[in-house]
Write an enzyme that holds these catalytic residues in place. Structure first.
Site, mmCIF file in Angstrom:
data_model
loop_
_atom_site.group_PDB
_atom_site.id
_atom_site.type_symbol
_atom_site.label_atom_id
_atom_site.label_comp_id
_atom_site.label_asym_id
_atom_site.label_seq_id
_atom_site.Cartn_x
_atom_site.Cartn_y
_atom_site.Cartn_z
ATOM 1 N N TRP A 68 30.076 31.858 38.626
ATOM 2 C CA TRP A 68 31.193 32.791 38.442
ATOM 3 C C TRP A 68 31.568 32.900 36.966
ATOM 4 O O TRP A 68 31.923 33.972 36.487
ATOM 5 C CB TRP A 68 32.402 32.322 39.260
ATOM 6 C CG TRP A 68 33.590 33.231 39.157
ATOM 7 C CD1 TRP A 68 33.828 34.361 39.883
ATOM 8 C CD2 TRP A 68 34.715 33.100 38.264
ATOM 9 N NE1 TRP A 68 35.021 34.928 39.503
ATOM 10 C CE2 TRP A 68 35.584 34.172 38.511
ATOM 11 C CE3 TRP A 68 35.071 32.166 37.286
ATOM 12 C CZ2 TRP A 68 36.785 34.352 37.836
ATOM 13 C CZ3 TRP A 68 36.273 32.345 36.597
ATOM 14 C CH2 TRP A 68 37.110 33.426 36.881
ATOM 15 N N HIS A 69 31.455 31.762 36.254
ATOM 16 C CA HIS A 69 31.866 31.772 34.856
ATOM 17 C C HIS A 69 30.871 32.477 33.939
ATOM 18 O O HIS A 69 31.258 32.964 32.879
ATOM 19 C CB HIS A 69 32.098 30.345 34.357
ATOM 20 C CG HIS A 69 33.400 29.778 34.813
ATOM 21 N ND1 HIS A 69 33.536 29.091 35.995
ATOM 22 C CD2 HIS A 69 34.639 29.826 34.258
ATOM 23 C CE1 HIS A 69 34.805 28.731 36.134
ATOM 24 N NE2 HIS A 69 35.492 29.161 35.109
ATOM 25 N N GLY A 70 29.620 32.489 34.315
ATOM 26 C CA GLY A 70 28.654 33.165 33.448
ATOM 27 C C GLY A 70 27.245 33.064 33.975
ATOM 28 O O GLY A 70 26.966 32.313 34.912
#
Lengths: 315, 452
Positions: free
Chosen positions: B308-310
Site C-alpha cells: 500500500w505504501h509503495g
C-alpha cells in the site's frame, strides 16, 4: 471562551515583545565579534574597507593584508552581496560615524545583473529595527518583495543563531578575523571544476543595481573616500565565458564613466583591449585547480596567491 | 495547494468561516461543494475520477444494503472498480517501466486514502456493521472530506456520516480542541519535520559521501521527521475536522513510546493499522485458526501494508521487517524497569525499518545500513562532515542544536502525556505557538505521506 482568550492574548503580546527585542537589539550581540558591521562601528575608523560578496570572504586573506598594513583592513562580506545592499551597508557605516579612507568594491557581476534581493540574512542580525524597515522598503519598492520576504526579514531570520548564541558565537567568532575568513578551504577536483555550470546572465545590468553603483561612488566621494573596484578570479570556465566577459565590460565602462579605478584579471583586460590609465590588471592561474574550491570561490592556496598579487598592486 | 501548508490552512479557515455564516440546513451542501472545489484546485485532472468512484460505490452500497441474494458478488463488483483504479495508478509504473509517460500517469490525489474509505464503507454494509448511508451528499462528504484527502486519516464512515445526520451547529469545545490540535500539528510539521527534511534528503541521496556518524544521524532524524510530518498532518486534519464539527479518532498515540512492535502498530497510523486489522487480518482468520496460521496472517497483513505504501521492493521489505518483528515481540507486558530498554530497542528496530522506507531502492537501503556500521569513526572531521549538511555554512551547528532543542521539547511533552494521559498541559501550546511563529519553516513543503 474567556479561558481560551487570555492565553491567546498573552501569547500574542509575548511574541510582539520578542520580535521587538530581537529586531532592535541583536546588533549589540555582534559589537565584540570578529566580523560584521557592529564590530566595525565599535572600532570607529578603518583605512581599507573591502565590501563584497563571499568571493571577498573566500578570496582575501586578512592575515596577509594585516601583515602588510597592520590594523588597517576590514572585510565586510555577505553571500551574494550586490550594489544596492553594498550602498546600504556603506551608508549605514557612515551614518554611524565610521571613518573610512579607501573603499574596495567587489565586481560581482552575477548579483549586479539581478534585481535586489536579501541574499544573506546575516545582514539582518547586524542592523536595528529602523534600518530593517528602510531595507524592507528598498527591497519592496525595487524588486516587489512580498509578504514572505517581510516575514523572513522581521520574524524568521537568524532565530536559530540567536537561540543558540552562547554556544555558537564563540565558534563563529573563531572562524573570522576582522571580517576575513580564517578557514582553509581545500581545492575542488579538476573534473568537478571542468564540468561546473556557468550561470546564465542577462544582457543588461539591472537598472536598480546600476543606479546604486553610481550612488556608492557618489556617497564615497561626498565623504572623501577613494573607491576601487576589484574583480576576484573565477575558474577558467567562467573567466573566459563570453557572457561573463561582456558583463565585466559593462561594469568596467561604468567605472570608466565615473572615473573610478579598477583592478581586473588579465583575462578580462585582454577581452577589453585597453583599460584606463588609473586602472590595472593582474595575472592569475585561472586554470590552476589548486586555486579554486569551486568555479567562483578560491581555495586557501588561491586566496593566498590572489591576496599577495593584489596587495602588491594596491599598496 | 496540497504542497503549501499556508495555502491549505488559509483555504480551511476561509471555508470554516463561511461554513458558520450560512444557515445550518445548507451546511452539508456547502461542505459537499467545498470538498470538490478543494480537489479540483489541487488536482483538477482527477476530479471526475473521485466523483465517479463515489457515485459507483454509493450505488453498490445501496444495492448491498437492500439485496438478499448475490451480496458477495455485489460487494466484489463495488470494490473491483475502485480497487482496480488504485492498483492501476499505483502499480502501472512498477510493471510497465518503458515509456511510462505515455499515459502521463500521475497519482490522483489521495487515491490510496479514499479507496480504503470506500472499501471500508462497502464491507461494513456487507457485514451489517452499518446500513447504507442513503444520502449521496453525506456519503460524498465522507469520501472526499478535504482535510483528510491528502494523507488521511482513513476515517470510518460512521465518524463522519453520523455527525452529518445531526444539524452541524457551532461547537465551542470542538473548535477550541481543533485549534489546539492544529497548533500541535503545525509545531511537529513546520518546526521539526520540515527543518529535518533538507538534512535527511542530503544524506539519503548520497550516503557514500558521508561518514557513518552522518548516516546514523540521518536515520535517527528521518525516524523523527516521518513521525512529525505524518502525525503533524494528521493532527492538522483532525483539527480542521473539529472546526467543522466532526470528531474523528486520533491517528497517532505516542508511537515511539511503544515497548514492542505490536504496541507500535497500535499507536502508529492507527486508522490504517485498524483498517488492515479489520479488513485483512480478521477476514484471513486472525488468530482463530492456530498459531502458524496467525503468523502467516500477520505476515500477509504487513506485506499488504508494505504494498500500500509503495511499489518498490524496499516498501515490501519494510512491511516484512515489521511483520517478522511482530512475530517475536520482546515481551507482552514488561515491568517498568524493563520498559525503558524495550522502548529504546523498539525505537532502534523501527529506525532500521525506516531506512528501507526512505531509501530509493533496496540496494540503496542495504548500502546505507552497511555504511552505518562500516568504517565507524568519531573525530572532528567526521563530526563536521555530519553536521555541515544542515545548511552547508557556519550556521549548521545552530540548526542542529535548534532542532535538537525542539525534539527534546516534544519528547518531554509527549512523555508527560504518556505518563498522565488524562492530564492537560496547556503551557505546551504556548511553546508550540511561539515556536511555530519564530522557527516554523514556512514555505513550499509537501507532506511525506501524500505520496502514498
Amino acid at each position: 471562551m474567556n479561558k481560551f482568550k487570555k492565553p491567546v492574548i498573552i501569547t500574542f503580546f509575548f511574541c510582539i515583545l520578542i520580535l521587538l527585542i530581537k529586531n532592535q537589539f541583536s546588533p549589540l550581540l555582534l559589537a565584540h565579534s570578529s566580523y560584521g558591521m557592529p564590530a566595525l562601528i565599535r572600532q570607529g575608523k578603518i583605512e581599507n574597507l573591502y565590501i563584497g560578496s563571499s568571493m571577498f570572504r573566500q578570496g582575501l586573506d586578512i592575515k596577509i593584508l594585516e601583515n602588510i598594513m597592520p590594523d588597517k583592513n576590514y572585510i565586510l562580506a555577505y553571500n551574494g552581496n550586490q550594489p544596492a545592499l553594498e550602498y546600504y551597508q556603506l551608508d549605514y557605516l557612515l551614518k554611524n560615524n565610521v571613518k573610512i579612507d579607501h573603499l574596495y568594491i567587489d565586481m560581482y557581476v552575477y548579483s549586479a545583473w539581478e534585481a535586489p534581493e536579501l541574499s544573506d540574512e546575516k545582514l539582518l542580525l547586524e542592523i536595528g529595527l529602523k534600518e530593517k524597515w528602510d531595507l524592507w522598503n528598498l527591497l519592496h519598492n525595487e524588486s516587489q518583495a512580498d509578504f514572505e520576504h517581510f516575514f523572513r526579514m522581521f520574524i524568521s531570520s537568524n532565530n536559530e543563531l540567536l537561540l543558540t548564541w552562547p554556544l555558537n558565537s564563540p565558534l563563529i567568532n573563531s572562524q573570522f578575523y576582522k571580517g576575513g575568513a580564517l578557514t582553509t578551504p581545500s581545492n575542488a577536483k579538476a573534473d568537478v571544476l571542468a564540468h561546473s555550470s556557468v550561470p546564465v546572465i542577462e544582457s543588461n545590468m539591472n537598472e536598480v543595481q546600476e543606479y546604486y553603483i553610481h550612488q556608492i561612488i557618489q556617497l564615497a566621494q561626498n565623504h572623501n573616500i577613494s573607491v576601487t573596484f576589484i574583480e576576484t578570479p573565477k575558474y577558467a570556465v567562467i573567466a573566459s565565458n563570453d557572457s561573463y566577459l561582456s558583463a565585466m565590460k559593462k561594469y568596467v565602462q561604468l567605472a570608466d564613466q565615473e572615473k573610478v579605478p579598477y583592478l581586473i584579471s588579465e583575462n578580462t583586460a585582454h577581452f577589453l583591449g585597453n583599460i584606463s590609465s588609473a586602472s590595472d590588471y593582474y595575472a592569475f592561474g585561472h586554470e590552476n585547480t589548486d586555486y579554486f574550491m569551486d568555479s567562483m570561490h578560491l581555495s586557501y592556496n588561491g586566496r593566498v596567491a590572489f591576496t599577495e598579487i593584489i596587495s602588491s598592486k594596491l599598496f | 495547494m496540497q504542497t503549501n501548508i499556508v495555502l491549505y490552512l488559509t483555504f480551511s479557515i476561509i471555508t470554516v468561516l463561511f461554513f458558520y455564516l450560512i444557515p445550518s440546513t445548507y451546511r452539508r451542501h456547502y461542505l459537499f461543494c467545498v470538498n470538490f472545489i478543494f480537489y479540483f484546485l489541487c488536482d483538477y485532472k482527477f476530479g471526475l475520477l473521485i466523483f465517479l468512484s463515489i457515485l459507483w460505490s454509493y450505488c453498490f452500497g445501496e444495492k448491498i444494503g437492500c439485496s438478499i441474494f448475490y451480496r458477495k458478488l455485489t460487494l466484489f463488483l463495488g470494490m473491483s472498480l475502485v480497487l482496480g483504479t488504485l492498483l492501476f495508478f499505483k502499480y502501472y509504473h512498477f510493471f510497465i517501466t518503458a515509456d511510462n509517460s505515455a499515459l502521463g500517469l500521475l497519482m490522483p490525489l489521495g487515491i490510496s486514502y479514499y479507496t480504503f474509505k470506500i472499501i471500508s464503507y462497502l464491507i461494513d454494509i456487507y457485514l451489517g456493521k452499518r446500513t447504507p448511508e442513503g444520502s449521496f451528499i453525506n456519503y460524498a462528504i465522507y469520501v472526499s472530506f478535504f482535510p483528510q484527502i491528502i494523507c488521511g486519516p482513513i476515517a470510518r464512515s460512521t465518524e463522519i456520516t453520523d455527525t452529518l445526520k445531526n444539524d452541524l451547529h457551532f461547537n465551542r469545545q470542538l473548535v477550541q480542541s481543533g485549534t489546539l490540535l492544529i497548533l500541535s500539528g503545525l509545531f511537529k510539521k513546520l518546526v521539526i519535520a520540515d527543518r529535518l527534511s533538507v538534512y535527511v534528503g542530503s544524506i539519503f541521496s548520497n550516503p557514500t559521501a558521508y561518514p557513518s556518524l552522518a548516516l546514523w544521524m540521518a536515520a535517527f532524524f528521518y525516524t523523527i521527521q516521518i513521525y512529525c510530518d505524518f502525525a503533524g498532518y494528521s493532527e492538522i486534519a483532525l483539527g480542521i475536522g473539529n472546526l467543522f464539527g466532526f470528531e474523528c479518532k486520533i491517528n497517532f498515540n505516542l508511537p515511539y513510546f511503544s515497548y514492542n512492535i505490536n504496541d507500535f502498530w497500535k499507536r502508529w497510523h492507527i486508522s490504517l493499522s485498524s483498517w488492515l486489522r479489520d479488513y485483512i487480518y480478521i477476514p484471513l482468520g486472525g488468530n482463530r485458526k492456530g498459531i502458524l496460521r496467525k503468523k502467516i496472517n500477520i505476515l500477509i497483513t504487513f506485506f499488504i501494508s508494505g504494498l500500500w505504501h509503495g511499489t518498490g521492493i524496499n516498501y515490501i521489505c519494510w512491511g516484512m521487517w515489521h511483520g517478522i518483528l511482530s512475530l517475536f515481540p520482546f515481551s507482552k507486558a514488561p515491568t517498568k524497569k524493563q520498559q525503558f530498554f524495550h522502548t529504546i530497542a523498539t525505537f532502534i528496530f523501527v529506525m532500521f525499518g525506516w531506512v528501507f522506507f526512505r531509501a530509493s531502492s533496496i540496494q540503496d537501503a542495504i548500502t546505507f545500513i552497511i555504511r552505518m556500521f562500516y568504517g565507524w569513526t568519531i573525530n572532528i572531521n567526521s563530526i563536521v562532515a555530519s553536521v555541515m549538511p544542515f545548511t552547508g555554512d557556519y550556521s549548521c551547528l545552530a540548526h542542529l542544536i535548534t532542532v535538537c532543542i525542539f525534539i527534546l521539547i516534544l519528547l518531554i511533552c509527549e512523555w508527560k502525556e504518556y505518563l498522565h494521559p488524562a492530564k492537560k498541559y496547556p503551557s505546551k501550546y504556548f511553546i508550540y505557538a511561539v515556536a511555530v511563529l519564530f522557527f516554523g519553516a514556512i514555505g513550499q513543503s509537501s507532506f511525506l505521506y501524500a505520496n502514498f
